[in-house]
Design an enzyme around this catalytic site. Structure first.
Site, short mmCIF file in Angstrom:
data_model
loop_
_atom_site.label_atom_id
_atom_site.label_comp_id
_atom_site.label_asym_id
_atom_site.label_seq_id
_atom_site.Cartn_x
_atom_site.Cartn_y
_atom_site.Cartn_z
N ASP A 13 0.80 -1.22 0.00
CA ASP A 13 0.00 0.00 0.00
C ASP A 13 0.84 1.27 0.00
OD1 ASP A 13 -2.26 -1.61 0.10
OD2 ASP A 13 -2.28 -1.63 2.28
N LYS A 16 1.76 2.26 -5.15
CA LYS A 16 2.29 1.74 -6.43
C LYS A 16 1.36 2.09 -7.60
CE LYS A 16 2.27 -2.31 -4.42
NZ LYS A 16 2.08 -1.95 -3.02
N GLY A 40 -4.68 -4.03 -3.85
CA GLY A 40 -5.65 -2.98 -4.13
C GLY A 40 -4.85 -1.75 -4.49
N HIS A 41 -4.82 -1.42 -5.76
CA HIS A 41 -4.01 -0.29 -6.23
C HIS A 41 -4.93 0.87 -6.61
CE1 HIS A 41 -0.51 -3.24 -7.33
NE2 HIS A 41 -0.81 -3.23 -6.05
N GLN A 222 1.90 -5.87 -3.39
CA GLN A 222 2.38 -6.01 -2.01
C GLN A 222 3.68 -5.21 -1.82
OE1 GLN A 222 1.31 -9.34 -3.64
NE2 GLN A 222 -0.60 -8.36 -3.07
P1 GDP Z 1 -0.82 0.48 -3.57
O1 GDP Z 1 -1.45 -0.80 -3.14
O2 GDP Z 1 0.66 0.51 -3.34
O3 GDP Z 1 -1.17 0.88 -4.98
O4 GDP Z 1 -1.42 1.59 -2.60
P2 GDP Z 1 -2.96 1.74 -2.15
O5 GDP Z 1 -3.74 2.27 -3.28
O6 GDP Z 1 -3.44 0.51 -1.51
O7 GDP Z 1 -2.81 2.78 -0.98
C1 GDP Z 1 -2.30 4.05 -1.17
C2 GDP Z 1 -3.37 5.06 -0.76
O8 GDP Z 1 -2.78 6.33 -0.61
C3 GDP Z 1 -4.47 5.23 -1.79
O9 GDP Z 1 -5.67 5.54 -1.12
C4 GDP Z 1 -3.99 6.43 -2.61
O10 GDP Z 1 -5.05 7.15 -3.22
C5 GDP Z 1 -3.34 7.25 -1.55
N1 GDP Z 1 -2.19 8.05 -1.97
C6 GDP Z 1 -1.24 7.77 -2.90
N2 GDP Z 1 -0.29 8.72 -2.91
C7 GDP Z 1 -0.65 9.62 -1.97
C8 GDP Z 1 -0.05 10.83 -1.49
O11 GDP Z 1 1.01 11.26 -1.90
N3 GDP Z 1 -0.73 11.48 -0.49
C9 GDP Z 1 -1.90 11.03 0.04
N4 GDP Z 1 -2.47 11.74 1.00
N5 GDP Z 1 -2.47 9.91 -0.40
C10 GDP Z 1 -1.84 9.21 -1.38
P1 IMO Z 2 -0.99 -4.02 -2.33
O1 IMO Z 2 -0.56 -4.54 -3.68
C1 IMO Z 2 -0.94 -4.56 2.00
C2 IMO Z 2 -0.97 -8.68 3.49
C3 IMO Z 2 -2.22 -9.16 4.21
C4 IMO Z 2 -1.60 -10.17 5.15
C5 IMO Z 2 -0.49 -10.79 4.31
C6 IMO Z 2 -0.88 -12.09 3.64
O2 IMO Z 2 -2.28 -3.31 -2.35
O3 IMO Z 2 0.13 -3.25 -1.69
P2 IMO Z 2 -2.46 -12.70 1.57
O4 IMO Z 2 -3.91 -12.45 1.35
O5 IMO Z 2 -1.55 -12.13 0.54
O6 IMO Z 2 -2.14 -14.15 1.83
O7 IMO Z 2 -2.14 -11.95 2.97
O8 IMO Z 2 -0.17 -9.84 3.33
N1 IMO Z 2 -1.22 -8.12 2.14
C7 IMO Z 2 -1.16 -6.83 1.84
N2 IMO Z 2 -0.97 -5.75 2.63
N3 IMO Z 2 -1.08 -4.39 0.68
C8 IMO Z 2 -1.25 -5.46 -0.13
O9 IMO Z 2 -1.27 -5.36 -1.48
C9 IMO Z 2 -1.34 -6.74 0.45
N4 IMO Z 2 -1.54 -7.99 -0.04
C10 IMO Z 2 -1.45 -8.83 1.00
O10 IMO Z 2 -2.84 -8.11 4.88
O11 IMO Z 2 -0.99 -9.51 6.24
MG MG Z 3 -2.94 -1.49 -1.84
#
Ligand code: GDP
Ligand code: IMO
Ligand code: MG
Length: 422
Positions: A13, A16, A40-41, A222
């Site tokens: 998270d 990416k 979840g991107h 991840q």
């Molecule tokens: P990913 O899994 O690495 O793609 O990241 P996620 O989407 O799960 O989580 C990142 C969260 O931070 C999302 O809700 C984005 O919209 C938000 N986000 C990304 N970059 C920034 C930033 O620079 N500032 C803030 N406040 N939110 C951000």
């Molecule tokens: P993105 O791509 C954050 C964590 C789960 C759990 C562990 C194993 O959005 O960054 P799994 O379902 O993969 O067997 O769970 O890994 N986990 C993540 N945490 N971002 C993710 O993906 C994750 N995908 C799995 O919360 O601790």
């Molecule tokens: Mg994510």
């Protein structure tokens, strides 16, 4: 032309999805190399927000080819939902999304097994996303898996065989399989949807593209600290999230890898169980969650929050061979008067800067350096010349500690809130 890799350096998270979208105009092909719908991107632009789970994040900028690589595990039911919601918002991906025949299928019983194994672990559960990721990769490694290409040959027979094996295990655990028929119905509808896409030998496709000098970006899911080999085992995911995972997950040789973009948050978060040395249980942690809106994009679970951990980051940079850093969510620290960074761990009275084998939060005391916060709203800034001095000092400090340049700084969730540093 080399293939660049973009991956998370913390526990996922990091942002990416947002950065893949920002970088997409520079590339012709975007390819996911591991993970599945546990990811979840999130992408935000023009006032709209999208969450992608299996589809690569390069689908919104121009007509770029997006590939789901062999290292990915795919759940047809969730894939169908994702595609339909993209179609509803006017994005038809049929010609632009190609799927590797060698990617593995998450079966309905994999989802049940995930829940069953978690329940059996009791207090020591991993806190998985419940999407069947672990059981699917387990079947891949134990040579019992089904692949996308299998859909085209004798599929019903292969499916029933695999399902029956799983049912035996579930029965041994006394796990209730009452919902299976319902999940299967959705899943087979997903298979029908999946069949409308093009399945490819993605290793040939990608290597030919490299030969033709096409620019390719490999998108990780991840983060490095969730890697099956190098993460905080056993509290990890079941794939290689590190840069080497791009080689096995796409079928490219190590010498084809160009830049390795490593993404990290200006602080740190984790979702699910497992060690997290710099986790904060106080008001500061609550504020990071509040200002960073740190709730899982897949499960909605509150994310655990803490200060940046440079011991873990240096380790991630080492195993990934990161050549450029990208710092996300800098704006979340905008109101803090003091910012801390963990530069070492104290374990049994001894200081170490090397990420240890045994990571027991009760036994690790983070050693912090404190810095003055910038206390300035950075979200509307559009060039690095506007950055406050304290922020520049934080960036310089991190670059010195991590020995890799920070090329991009993100100051908000929107595509526009991204500053490339010269
Ligand atoms: P990913 O899994 O690495 O793609 O990241 P996620 O989407 O799960 O989580 C990142 C969260 O931070 C999302 O809700 C984005 O919209 C938000 N986000 C990304 N970059 C920034 C930033 O620079 N500032 C803030 N406040 N939110 C951000
Ligand atoms: P993105 O791509 C954050 C964590 C789960 C759990 C562990 C194993 O959005 O960054 P799994 O379902 O993969 O067997 O769970 O890994 N986990 C993540 N945490 N971002 C993710 O993906 C994750 N995908 C799995 O919360 O601790
Ligand atoms: Mg994510």
């Amino acid at each position: 032309m080399k293939l660049d890799v973009l991956l998370g350096l913390q526990w996922g998270d990091e942002g990416k999805g947002k950065i893949v979208d920002v970088l997409t105009p520079e590339y012709e092909i975007i390819a996911r190399f591991q993970g599945g719908p546990n990811a979840g991107h999130t992408l935000e632009f023009e006032g709209k927000k999208y969450i992608l789970r299996s589809v690569p994040s390069g689908i919104f900028q121009g007509n770029k080819i997006n590939i789901i690589g062999n290292g990915v595990v795919l759940d047809p039911a969730l894939f169908k939902g994702e595609i339909e919601s993209l179609e509803a918002s006017g994005h038809d991906l049929r010609k632009r999304l190609l799927i590797s025949k060698k990617a593995h299928l998450i079966l309905p019983t994999h989802r049940l097994l995930d829940a069953c194994y978690e329940a059996a672990k009791g207090d020591s559960k991993i806190g998985t996303t419940g999407k069947g990721i672990g059981p699917t990769y387990t079947d891949k490694i134990s040579r019992n898996g089904l692949r996308i290409g299998d859909i085209l040959y004798n599929f019903d027979e292969k499916y029933t065989q695999a399902k029956n094996k799983h049912l035996k295990i579930l029965e041994q655990h006394g796990y209730d399989t009452g919902k299976l028929a319902e999940i299967e119905k959705e899943w087979f509808a997903g298979i029908d949807k999946l069949k409308t896409f093009t399945f490819i030998d993605s290793e040939h496709y990608i290597n030919n593209a490299i030969k033709q000098d096409k620019k390719i970006l490999a998108e990780g899911a991840q983060g490095t600290m969730l890697d099956i080999d190098f993460g905080s085992y056993p509290f990890v995911t079941s794939s290689n999230t590190i840069s080497a995972g791009a080689c096995t997950g796409l079928g490219i040789a190590p010498q084809q890898v160009g830049e390795v973009y490593g993404i990290f948050k200006a602080y740190c978060t984790r979702v699910g169980s497992g060690p997290f040395p710099t986790e904060l249980f106080d008001e500061t942690g609550d504020n990071l969650r509040k200002y960073g809106f740190e709730f899982g994009s897949v499960t909605g679970r509150p994310r655990r929050c803490g200060w940046i951990d440079l011991v873990a980051l240096r380790y991630a940079i080492m195993v990934d061979g990161v050549t450029r850093l990208i710092m996300m969510k800098s704006d979340v620290l905008d109101t803090f008067d003091t910012i801390k960074a963990c530069t070492a761990y104290e374990i049994n009275g001894e200081k170490t800067t090397e990420f240890p084998f045994e990571i027991d939060d009760n036994n690790i005391k983070p050693v912090y350096v404190e810095m003055k916060g910038w206390q300035t709203d950075m979200t509307k800034m559009r060039s690095e010349s506007e950055f406050p001095a304290e922020f520049n000092a934080y960036v310089s400090f991190l670059e010195k500690e991590l020995e890799v340049p920070i090329s991009i700084v993100s100051i908000g969730p929107d595509r526009e809130q991204t500053i490339i540093r010269k």
